[in-house]
Design an enzyme around this catalytic site. Sequence first.
Site, PDB file in Angstrom:
ATOM      1  N   LYS A 107      17.711 -14.938  -3.559  1.00 47.94           N
ATOM      2  CA  LYS A 107      16.759 -14.831  -2.616  1.00 47.94           C
ATOM      3  C   LYS A 107      16.394 -16.460  -2.740  1.00 47.94           C
ATOM      4  O   LYS A 107      15.738 -16.901  -3.863  1.00 47.94           O
ATOM      5  CB  LYS A 107      15.690 -13.924  -3.103  1.00 47.94           C
ATOM      6  N   GLY A 168       1.385 -13.234  -2.929  1.00 53.61           N
ATOM      7  CA  GLY A 168       0.453 -12.586  -3.872  1.00 53.61           C
ATOM      8  C   GLY A 168      -0.911 -12.595  -3.190  1.00 53.61           C
ATOM      9  O   GLY A 168      -1.753 -12.314  -3.853  1.00 53.61           O
ATOM     10  N   ALA A 194       6.556 -11.116   1.126  1.00 54.40           N
ATOM     11  CA  ALA A 194       5.460 -11.551   0.699  1.00 54.40           C
ATOM     12  C   ALA A 194       4.282 -11.315   1.760  1.00 54.40           C
ATOM     13  O   ALA A 194       4.309 -11.359   2.882  1.00 54.40           O
ATOM     14  CB  ALA A 194       5.409 -13.054   0.750  1.00 54.40           C
ATOM     15  N   GLY A 195       3.108 -10.827   0.939  1.00 54.31           N
ATOM     16  CA  GLY A 195       1.644 -10.621   1.839  1.00 54.31           C
ATOM     17  C   GLY A 195       1.276  -9.318   1.782  1.00 54.31           C
ATOM     18  O   GLY A 195       0.093  -9.347   2.072  1.00 54.31           O
ATOM     19  N   ASN A 216       5.976  -7.822  -4.129  1.00 50.07           N
ATOM     20  CA  ASN A 216       5.965  -7.314  -5.671  1.00 50.07           C
ATOM     21  C   ASN A 216       4.463  -7.279  -5.972  1.00 50.07           C
ATOM     22  O   ASN A 216       4.023  -6.305  -6.643  1.00 50.07           O
ATOM     23  CB  ASN A 216       6.330  -8.684  -6.252  1.00 50.07           C
ATOM     24  N   THR A 217       3.495  -8.331  -5.823  1.00 47.08           N
ATOM     25  CA  THR A 217       1.998  -8.197  -6.319  1.00 47.08           C
ATOM     26  C   THR A 217       1.419  -6.863  -5.884  1.00 47.08           C
ATOM     27  O   THR A 217       0.586  -6.224  -6.507  1.00 47.08           O
ATOM     28  CB  THR A 217       1.332  -9.161  -5.823  1.00 47.08           C
TER      29      THR A 217
END
Lengths: 265, 70
Positions: A107, A168, A194-195, A216-217
């Site tokens: 990635k 994040g 992301a986001g 992830n976050t």
Amino acid sequence: MATTVESLADSALSIGGREFRSRLMVGTGKYRDNSTMVDAIAASGAEIVTVAVRRVDLDRTKEAGILYHLDPKRFFLLANTAGCYTAEDAVRYARLAREAGFNEFIKLEVIGDEETLLPDVAGLLEAARTLVAEGFKVMAYTNDDLVTAIKLADAGCATVMPLASPIGSGLGLINAYNIRVIKRRLSVPVIVDAGVGTASDACITMEQGVDGILMNTALAAAEHPVAMGQAMKHAVEAGRLAFLAGRMAQREVALPSSPTTGMLG
Amino acid sequence: MSEEMTVTVNGEERQIAGNSTALDLLHSLALDPRAVVVELNREIVRRPALGNTPLCEGDEIELVHFVGGG
């Protein structure tokens, strides 16, 4: 009803010659502890999990490597080049990751700005070309910019991964149009990376027709990461199915659902 | 006893035995060679070659592994 759903049976997600059942990919960073991470990932149903490449802590003051907690036979480990600000660094990290011996997927991140963590697309393209030439299956984290996405696909990336919003941030899908047009124009899979902050973000993102989501976050920073992992599994599946189902047309005025005839006199 | 030499491991100087190989270094640090990737002066040392890769005074070594990340 079951027959109707079956007729929309989805194909597997194919990336770089490998097939995956889950369209949800998750990161392994920032969890409060490793057992929560393992349980949240299991609840999410993800097959692809991302990891980062970092120095071994020689004083053993930090936790051991992630492989002590995640079985590489059970999950497809996708190494990232997070934290790299130049093409040269990203290529170096990618080579180290491949040498760990799990797969040739990477990635690719080349970050251009510390505050927003938005990508440096010039560095990204340079690194992508180098890594593709070295036989890597490159999954490129990029802006939600069509022209860059096309260039990355033309460079031979296995997947293009435009952001929903900054890493994040949890701001959700900021520009659905950009994501739709990237998906429409590319023949390689488009994974939004992301986001995403909560289940509705994931569902709306999948409804745009993209091939998958990496997050992830949203899990790691949830009050209950395991429950959020489960919510995200459902949201990604629901959004995918809604996309396949084909949504109704939107109208500016109401249209009654009940008959307008046969009303009492 | 062989003389010691100074190498840099993950950014920190360390004294190691003068005739050490890359594999000796991992053993001295109690690291499993299967769980670490070794970079010597910016070149990756493949696992099978660790035992016949001698280290030299002033070498810069990076020992990396996978950690949690997104």
